[in-house]
Design an enzyme around this catalytic site. Structure first.
Site, PDB file in Angstrom:
ATOM      1  N   HIS A 362       0.801  -1.207   0.000  1.00  0.00           N
ATOM      2  CA  HIS A 362       0.000   0.000   0.000  1.00  0.00           C
ATOM      3  C   HIS A 362       0.845   1.274   0.000  1.00  0.00           C
ATOM      4  O   HIS A 362       0.420   2.296  -0.519  1.00  0.00           O
ATOM      5  CB  HIS A 362      -1.026  -0.035   1.130  1.00  0.00           C
ATOM      6  CG  HIS A 362      -2.177  -0.934   0.784  1.00  0.00           C
ATOM      7  ND1 HIS A 362      -2.244  -2.238   1.198  1.00  0.00           N
ATOM      8  CD2 HIS A 362      -3.243  -0.735  -0.018  1.00  0.00           C
ATOM      9  CE1 HIS A 362      -3.341  -2.786   0.691  1.00  0.00           C
ATOM     10  NE2 HIS A 362      -3.961  -1.909  -0.052  1.00  0.00           N
ATOM     11  N   GLU A 603     -10.940 -10.855  -7.303  1.00  0.00           N
ATOM     12  CA  GLU A 603      -9.538 -10.744  -6.907  1.00  0.00           C
ATOM     13  C   GLU A 603      -9.018 -12.032  -6.287  1.00  0.00           C
ATOM     14  O   GLU A 603      -7.911 -12.096  -5.779  1.00  0.00           O
ATOM     15  CB  GLU A 603      -9.318  -9.549  -5.967  1.00  0.00           C
ATOM     16  CG  GLU A 603     -10.230  -9.479  -4.784  1.00  0.00           C
ATOM     17  CD  GLU A 603      -9.947  -8.261  -3.894  1.00  0.00           C
ATOM     18  OE1 GLU A 603      -8.909  -7.604  -4.051  1.00  0.00           O
ATOM     19  OE2 GLU A 603     -10.785  -7.986  -3.017  1.00  0.00           O
ATOM     20  N   ASP A 627      -4.499  -8.328  -5.669  1.00  0.00           N
ATOM     21  CA  ASP A 627      -4.691  -9.585  -4.955  1.00  0.00           C
ATOM     22  C   ASP A 627      -4.790 -10.756  -5.917  1.00  0.00           C
ATOM     23  O   ASP A 627      -4.291 -11.839  -5.629  1.00  0.00           O
ATOM     24  CB  ASP A 627      -5.938  -9.509  -4.064  1.00  0.00           C
ATOM     25  CG  ASP A 627      -5.626  -8.800  -2.764  1.00  0.00           C
ATOM     26  OD1 ASP A 627      -4.592  -9.133  -2.158  1.00  0.00           O
ATOM     27  OD2 ASP A 627      -6.379  -7.899  -2.367  1.00  0.00           O
TER      28      ASP A 627
HETATM   29  C1  PEP Z   1      -6.628  -5.241  -5.519  1.00  0.00           C
HETATM   30  O1  PEP Z   1      -6.430  -6.202  -4.783  1.00  0.00           O
HETATM   31  O2  PEP Z   1      -6.277  -5.205  -6.713  1.00  0.00           O
HETATM   32  C2  PEP Z   1      -7.302  -4.035  -4.989  1.00  0.00           C
HETATM   33  C3  PEP Z   1      -7.667  -3.066  -5.799  1.00  0.00           C
HETATM   34  O3  PEP Z   1      -7.485  -3.939  -3.646  1.00  0.00           O
HETATM   35  P1  PEP Z   1      -6.346  -3.646  -2.566  1.00  0.00           P
HETATM   36  O4  PEP Z   1      -5.105  -3.237  -3.267  1.00  0.00           O
HETATM   37  O5  PEP Z   1      -6.871  -2.574  -1.660  1.00  0.00           O
HETATM   38  O6  PEP Z   1      -6.215  -4.963  -1.871  1.00  0.00           O
HETATM   39 MG    MG Z   2      -7.521  -6.381  -2.936  1.00  0.00          MG
END
Ligand code: PEP
Ligand code: MG
Length: 754
Positions: A362, A603, A627
């Site tokens: 993140h 995902e 994911d």
């Molecule tokens: C993903 O997993 O691609 C997504 C958009 O969610 P996050 O990155 O918040 O897990």
């Molecule tokens: Mg995700």
């Protein structure tokens, strides 16, 4: 043997520099396996040779002087084969080489093991015996384990310029630390190390401006700890057995004794700031305990470290924690938190380097949202020695140059200038529509929510919000936010973008987003209790959030809901039941709320193969490639050890995406992409070719992706997709797409420069 190994590793890890670490190794190994010689040779890749860097048993004068070509001698053979060589009669081997300089007599027994990091042989660890001797399996694995320990220390030393002997040439432009590109762009700046409070090991050395003030702050921190300990000790008097209480007395004695305090003060007077001086002293003392034979005394090392942390806590309270960020700050840390990133004034932050994490952590997502180049997962980042150093980051290729050579600096300065020109050209696209050359529209949405200030960026430009991550307000509090707080949050984003749609995702905690007040201790958090699983197990939390979303949308009607981590149809059914219930309740309470469109995230691989069943239940699908890549490839998105094989252009990922798009089209359901892949210029033609209905990305990517969309026709995109789907390897896909972008004059979007 295990005990000895453990102790040597401790010593190596706490040695102040590589030379001392190597000397510890050769001395201890020679002792431990009762052999005549132990030596370490290090690879000099520039000159294709191995240099004797430390020895116990050969002449010391040979250190640095004995050099063997990679293709010479038994040591060279270990290098070439990258595997151990264990022979009892070395002189009989055709590769045996006799070296006078070492004062070598004819040694017969020979065991050499390679020191390997990231598939590269950094050196060779050798033991020799006068008599013929074949080393046994235990001895071989003993050396293996030590070689693995050494590999990290050697890489650090090479990166920080400490290894003079193998840097006898002027710095070559190729010397850099390798990580993974976390956010595109190049940056030149000065490193500021971010460290978590009271984490002594992560404290960098930093020269102080006012030693007297540092000394004063240190003394008063020590005094505060002394008072704390006295109070604690007294309080524990009737609760703890005497032996346990003795610890407080021991700590007090350490504080009152001269050495700890005095040595720290000495270091402060020599110019280090108080936390750095404290770290050095505590490490030295702890190491002395680490080396003791008695297990009880060895344990005391952790008490010393604990005491150090206590002093540090007070120091950090007392000292102004105000860090002065230079104009071009490159923030570096073992692990950077979103909060630390947010602390640096945006106009001063030019780059981010983290020893941990990967491009889909993140923090990397955040860096991209801020448009700041980032390099993640630099495993050997010598964090403690980086403060104030000049550095260059290449976020495209995942490279970090510490104190770069003037030629590297010049080259990157040129690339940075070109990037600025590129940004100006991108700005010209701002008010133009996102359509292909043959008129096919591809709406571009914004991912937001990780940091509140982000909502201002790209607000004008996007077709709406494709992914509003709702975790942040949950993460920065000390309890679950109530309905009213959430209404205010969601209303803000719904209002900002109205009448454009805003897709608010229900809570996706767990995985790498734990809540401090909702402790989850799982050995596999990414396969554990996260996303919709928590929401359905805690309907009270879920319903509160749903009610808040619905109430926030009153008067705007631009809300769409998105359900994360769906792996079975019942999750969608159950979530829809709860959403309808919340909707009905609110209506009964007199709110004029509309039932929003609800979408499911794809995902998890299970969702890919049941996409039809899911699509029938919802209004739209949104693919989370971050994911999905992690779960399809079985690669933890945050683990720097495997960051190299985390690849969202892997042919399996592309096929999964294509399959989802095809199935959704059959049912005439909208399907978009909201994972990081959607914001990658390289992937844009493929996602266009697959017929995705929309792409949702960070603000920093909007114009870049728009440029690609505007440069291709749908027809070209489909051709490219067909070629990409036929590739068997991600590298081929990348090459194909890179060439296609270069041909369109868009190469500057995927590599440094214009
Ligand atoms: C993903 O997993 O691609 C997504 C958009 O969610 P996050 O990155 O918040 O897990
Ligand atoms: Mg995700």
């Amino acid at each position: 043997m295990l005990e000895i190994l453990h102790r040597i590793i401790q010593e190596v890890n706490t040695a102040p520099d590589l030379d001392q670490a190597l000397n510890v190794i050769v001395r201890r190994v020679k002792e431990a396996i009762h052999t005549d010689v132990c030596s370490v040779y290090l690879s000099d890749f520039d000159k294709g040779r191995l240099i004797l860097q430390a020895t116990e048993g050969l002449r010391q004068s040979a250190v640095g002087r004995v050099r063997v070509a990679f293709n010479q001698g038994l040591v060279g053979l270990v290098y070439e084969r990258a595997e151990p060589i264990n022979i009892d009669e070395a002189p009989a081997h055709p590769r045996y080489l006799f070296t006078h300089e070492t004062g070598e007599r004819r040694f017969h027994g020979f065991l050499g093991v390679p020191i390997i990091q990231n598939r590269r042989v950094l050196g060779v660890l050798v033991v020799r015996q006068k008599e013929p001797r074949r080393f046994d399996d235990n001895e071989v694995t003993f050396l293996f384990t030590l070689a693995a320990q050494l590999a990290g220390a050697i890489t650090h030393a090479r990166a920080s310029g400490e290894l003079a002997a193998i840097q006898d040439r002027p710095r070559t432009p190729t010397r850099f630390l390798e990580g993974r590109g976390g956010s595109d762009g190049v940056a030149l700046g000065t490193v500021v190390v971010a460290y978590p409070p009271a984490d002594l090991e992560a404290i960098p050395d930093r020269s102080s401006e006012d030693s007297a003030a540092e000394e004063q702050a240190f003394y008063s921190a020590v005094q505060s700890v002394r008072q704390d300990l006295e109070v604690l000790g007294a309080r524990m008097e009737d609760r703890l057995p005497r032996e346990e209480r003795a610890l407080f007395d021991a700590w007090l004695m350490m504080l009152d004794g001269d050495s700890l305090v005095e040595q720290t003060v000495k270091r402060i007077r020599a110019g280090n700031w108080a936390p750095g001086a404290l770290r050095q002293t505590i490490e030295e003392h702890a190491m002395a305990f680490d080396q003791m034979d008695d297990a009880y005394l060895r344990e005391r090392a952790s008490d010393v470290r604990d005491l150090g942390r206590r002093i540090l806590t007070h120091l950090q309270e007392g000292l102004s924690r105000e860090v002065t960020y230079p104009d071009n700050t490159i923030l570096a840390a073992e692990e950077i938190s979103a909060m630390q990133l947010a602390e640096v004034p945006r106009e001063r932050l030019v780059g981010v380097v983290s020893a941990t994490g990967s491009s889909s952590s993140h923090v990397a997502i955040l860096a991209r949202a801020l448009g700041v180049p980032a390099v993640m997962g630099v495993v050997n980042l010598p964090v403690g020695r980086l403060e104030g150093r000049d550095a260059v980051l290449d976020g495209y290729r995942g490279r970090v140059y510490i104190s770069p050579a003037p030629s590297v600096r010049r080259e990157y300065q040129r690339l940075a200038d070109e990037e600025r020109i590129l940004s100006t050209e991108l700005e010209a696209l701002r008010s133009l529509p996102s359509i292909t050359q043959d008129g096919q529209a591809m709406p571009l949405y914004l991912n937001t929510g990780l940091v509140s200030e982000m909502s201002a960026l790209g607000t004008e430009e996007s077709a709406g919000v494709g992914l509003y991550r709702t975790e942040l307000p949950f993460m920065v509090r000390d309890r679950f936010p109530g309905e009213a707080v959430q209404v205010a949050n969601y209303r803000h984003v719904l209002e900002t973008f109205s009448p454009r749609p805003v897709t608010v995702r229900t809570l996706d905690i767990g995985g790498d987003k734990p809540l401090p007040y909702f402790p989850l201790s799982e050995s596999n958090p990414f396969l554990g209790w996260r996303g919709i699983r928590i929401s359905l197990d805690h309907p009270e939390i879920f319903i509160t959030q749903i009610r808040a979303m619905l109430r926030a949308a009153v008067g705007f009607d631009n809300l769409q809901m998105l359900l994360p981590m769906i792996s079975r149809v019942s999750e969608v059914d159950d979530a829809l039941t709860l959403i309808r219930r919340a909707h009905d309740e609110l209506q009964e309470e007199g709110y004029t709320v509309k039932m929003p469109r609800v979408g499911a995230m794809v995902e998890v691989p299970a969702a890919v193969f049941q996409v039809e069943a899911l699509a029938r239940r919802v209004d739209f699908l949104s693919i989370g490639t971050n994911d999905l890549t992690q779960y399809l490839l079985a690669v933890d998105r945050n683990n720097s050890n495997v960051a190299e094989i985390y690849d969202d252009l892997h042919p399996s990922v592309l096929r999964a995406l294509n399959h989802v798009a095809e199935q959704a089209h059959k049912l005439d359901k909208e399907v978009g992409v909201c994972g990081e892949l959607a914001g990658k210029p390289l992937a844009a033609p493929l996602l266009l070719g697959m017929g995705m209905s929309s792409l949702s990305m960070n603000a920093g990517s909007l114009l870049r992706v728009k440029w690609v969309i505007r440069s291709f026709s749908l027809h070209e995109a489909r051709d490219l997709l067909a070629e990409a789907l036929a590739c068997e390897d991600a590298a081929d896909v990348r090459k194909l797409l890179g060439d296609a972008l270069e041909n369109k004059g868009l190469g500057g979007l995927v590599r440094p420069g214009k």
